[in-house]
Design an enzyme around this catalytic site. Structure first.
Site, PDB file in Angstrom:
ATOM      1  N   HIS A   1       1.158   5.277   0.735  1.00  0.00           N
ATOM      2  CA  HIS A   1       0.340   6.075   2.034  1.00  0.00           C
ATOM      3  C   HIS A   1       1.344   7.516   1.959  1.00  0.00           C
ATOM      4  O   HIS A   1       2.297   7.455   1.864  1.00  0.00           O
ATOM      5  CB  HIS A   1       0.496   5.590   3.149  1.00  0.00           C
ATOM      6  CG  HIS A   1      -0.151   6.331   4.291  1.00  0.00           C
ATOM      7  ND1 HIS A   1      -1.431   6.533   4.283  1.00  0.00           N
ATOM      8  CD2 HIS A   1       0.202   7.293   5.245  1.00  0.00           C
ATOM      9  CE1 HIS A   1      -2.049   7.406   5.062  1.00  0.00           C
ATOM     10  NE2 HIS A   1      -0.906   7.810   5.785  1.00  0.00           N
TER      11      HIS A   1
ATOM     12  N   ASN B   1       0.750  -1.196  -0.097  1.00  0.00           N
ATOM     13  CA  ASN B   1      -0.135   0.053   0.002  1.00  0.00           C
ATOM     14  C   ASN B   1       0.904   1.324   0.023  1.00  0.00           C
ATOM     15  O   ASN B   1       1.970   1.429   0.871  1.00  0.00           O
ATOM     16  CB  ASN B   1      -1.025  -0.165   1.380  1.00  0.00           C
ATOM     17  CG  ASN B   1      -1.837   1.054   1.329  1.00  0.00           C
ATOM     18  OD1 ASN B   1      -2.349   1.726   0.421  1.00  0.00           O
ATOM     19  ND2 ASN B   1      -2.058   1.831   2.517  1.00  0.00           N
TER      20      ASN B   1
ATOM     21  N   ASP C   1      -2.714   1.194   8.291  1.00  0.00           N
ATOM     22  CA  ASP C   1      -1.397   1.553   7.915  1.00  0.00           C
ATOM     23  C   ASP C   1      -0.434   1.284   8.924  1.00  0.00           C
ATOM     24  O   ASP C   1       0.673   1.939   8.975  1.00  0.00           O
ATOM     25  CB  ASP C   1      -1.720   3.084   7.655  1.00  0.00           C
ATOM     26  CG  ASP C   1      -2.405   3.373   6.459  1.00  0.00           C
ATOM     27  OD1 ASP C   1      -2.403   2.421   5.446  1.00  0.00           O
ATOM     28  OD2 ASP C   1      -3.274   4.260   6.370  1.00  0.00           O
TER      29      ASP C   1
ATOM     30  N   SER D   1       5.047   6.711   2.226  1.00  0.00           N
ATOM     31  CA  SER D   1       5.776   5.414   2.758  1.00  0.00           C
ATOM     32  C   SER D   1       4.996   4.342   1.838  1.00  0.00           C
ATOM     33  O   SER D   1       3.872   4.444   1.278  1.00  0.00           O
ATOM     34  CB  SER D   1       4.926   5.172   4.130  1.00  0.00           C
ATOM     35  OG  SER D   1       5.707   6.216   5.081  1.00  0.00           O
TER      36      SER D   1
HETATM   37  C1  GAR Z   1      -1.946   8.556  -3.102  1.00  0.00           C
HETATM   38  O1  GAR Z   1      -1.228   9.747  -2.436  1.00  0.00           O
HETATM   39  C2  GAR Z   1      -2.055   7.419  -1.853  1.00  0.00           C
HETATM   40  O2  GAR Z   1      -0.868   7.544  -1.244  1.00  0.00           O
HETATM   41  C3  GAR Z   1      -3.154   7.731  -1.113  1.00  0.00           C
HETATM   42  O3  GAR Z   1      -4.213   8.337  -2.142  1.00  0.00           O
HETATM   43  C4  GAR Z   1      -3.385   8.931  -3.060  1.00  0.00           C
HETATM   44  C5  GAR Z   1      -4.098   8.366  -4.345  1.00  0.00           C
HETATM   45  O4  GAR Z   1      -3.500   9.137  -5.599  1.00  0.00           O
HETATM   46  N1  GAR Z   1      -3.622   6.712  -0.392  1.00  0.00           N
HETATM   47  C6  GAR Z   1      -4.231   6.800   0.873  1.00  0.00           C
HETATM   48  O5  GAR Z   1      -4.138   8.008   1.425  1.00  0.00           O
HETATM   49  C7  GAR Z   1      -4.429   5.539   1.656  1.00  0.00           C
HETATM   50  N2  GAR Z   1      -4.653   5.627   2.911  1.00  0.00           N
HETATM   51  P1  GAR Z   1      -3.451   8.472  -7.062  1.00  0.00           P
HETATM   52  O6  GAR Z   1      -5.121   7.945  -7.321  1.00  0.00           O
HETATM   53  O7  GAR Z   1      -3.436   9.826  -7.817  1.00  0.00           O
HETATM   54  O8  GAR Z   1      -2.549   7.372  -7.307  1.00  0.00           O
END
Ligand code: GAR
Length: 197
Positions: A108, A106, A144, A135
């Site tokens: 984060h 995952n 997480d 991360s």
């Molecule tokens: C990313 O920043 C990812 O780390 C976060 O959502 C965004 C997705 O962006 N995930 C979380 O916050 C999970 N807890 P994307 O759809 O443009 O790749």
């Protein structure tokens, strides 16, 4: 060649980075399918890059467990070596985690264990922190809290908004993700070993 199923909920910028990296014949991983829990914008990348997509819409199921079972069935149909949660904003039920672990990672947008959860960027700003990070973790049944594969600090600037800060974090996330997939594919990172420690 490492086969990947990538799960998204949003725009899929991390997914795009993986698809771009896969254009290089030398890159040792390929996205075999893209899945989502909703009609995510990033699903259009499937058409752009010729990758099959599937949606397992969360509200269509009576509870998280039933939704998770349907999601797992779709994932298993592709027999991936690794499942990447790339902005998938739903907690996976324990039996899905157990079925895929440790080959489930995952991304984060914070320096875990700081600021876990759905609002990592907003929470770092609200805390008045001067830095946050990105991360990449192995997913377990915590929020997480799984073993950290890679992480890097990102500064918070005066006047940052959630969006400006997230825009600074995302390129770091993308780099960590690509490097980690490379390391997992060539055996430099052993997810089983990481999950034991
Ligand atoms: C990313 O920043 C990812 O780390 C976060 O959502 C965004 C997705 O962006 N995930 C979380 O916050 C999970 N807890 P994307 O759809 O443009 O790749």
């Amino acid at each position: 060649m490492l086969s990947l199923v990538v799960l998204i909920s949003g725009g899929g910028s991390n997914l795009r980075a993986l698809l771009e990296a896969s254009q290089d014949a030398e890159f040792p991983a390929r996205v075999v399918a893209i899945g989502a829990d909703r009609d995510a914008v990033g699903l259009s990348l499937g058409e752009e890059y010729g990758i099959p997509t599937f949606t397992v819409a969360y509200p269509a199921y009576p509870d998280r467990e039933t939704w998770g079972d349907a999601l797992l069935e779709q994932i298993r149909a592709w027999g991936p070596d690794l499942v990447v949660l790339s902005g998938m904003m739903r907690l996976l039920p324990p039996r899905v985690v157990a079925a895929l672990s440790p080959n489930l990672i995952n991304t984060h947008p914070a320096y875990l264990p700081e600021f876990p959860g759905a609002h990592g960027v907003r929470d770092a700003l609200a805390a008045g922190a001067s830095e946050t990070g990105a991360s990449l973790i192995v997913v377990d049944n915590s929020v997480d809290g799984g073993p950290i594969i890679a992480q890097e600090r990102v500064p918070i600037h005066v006047g940052d908004t959630e969006s400006s800060l997230h825009d600074r974090i995302k390129p770091v996330e993308r780099r960590l993700l690509i490097e980690a997939v490379l390391d997992i594919a060539n055996g430099h990172v052993d997810l089983k070993e990481l999950s034991r420690s």
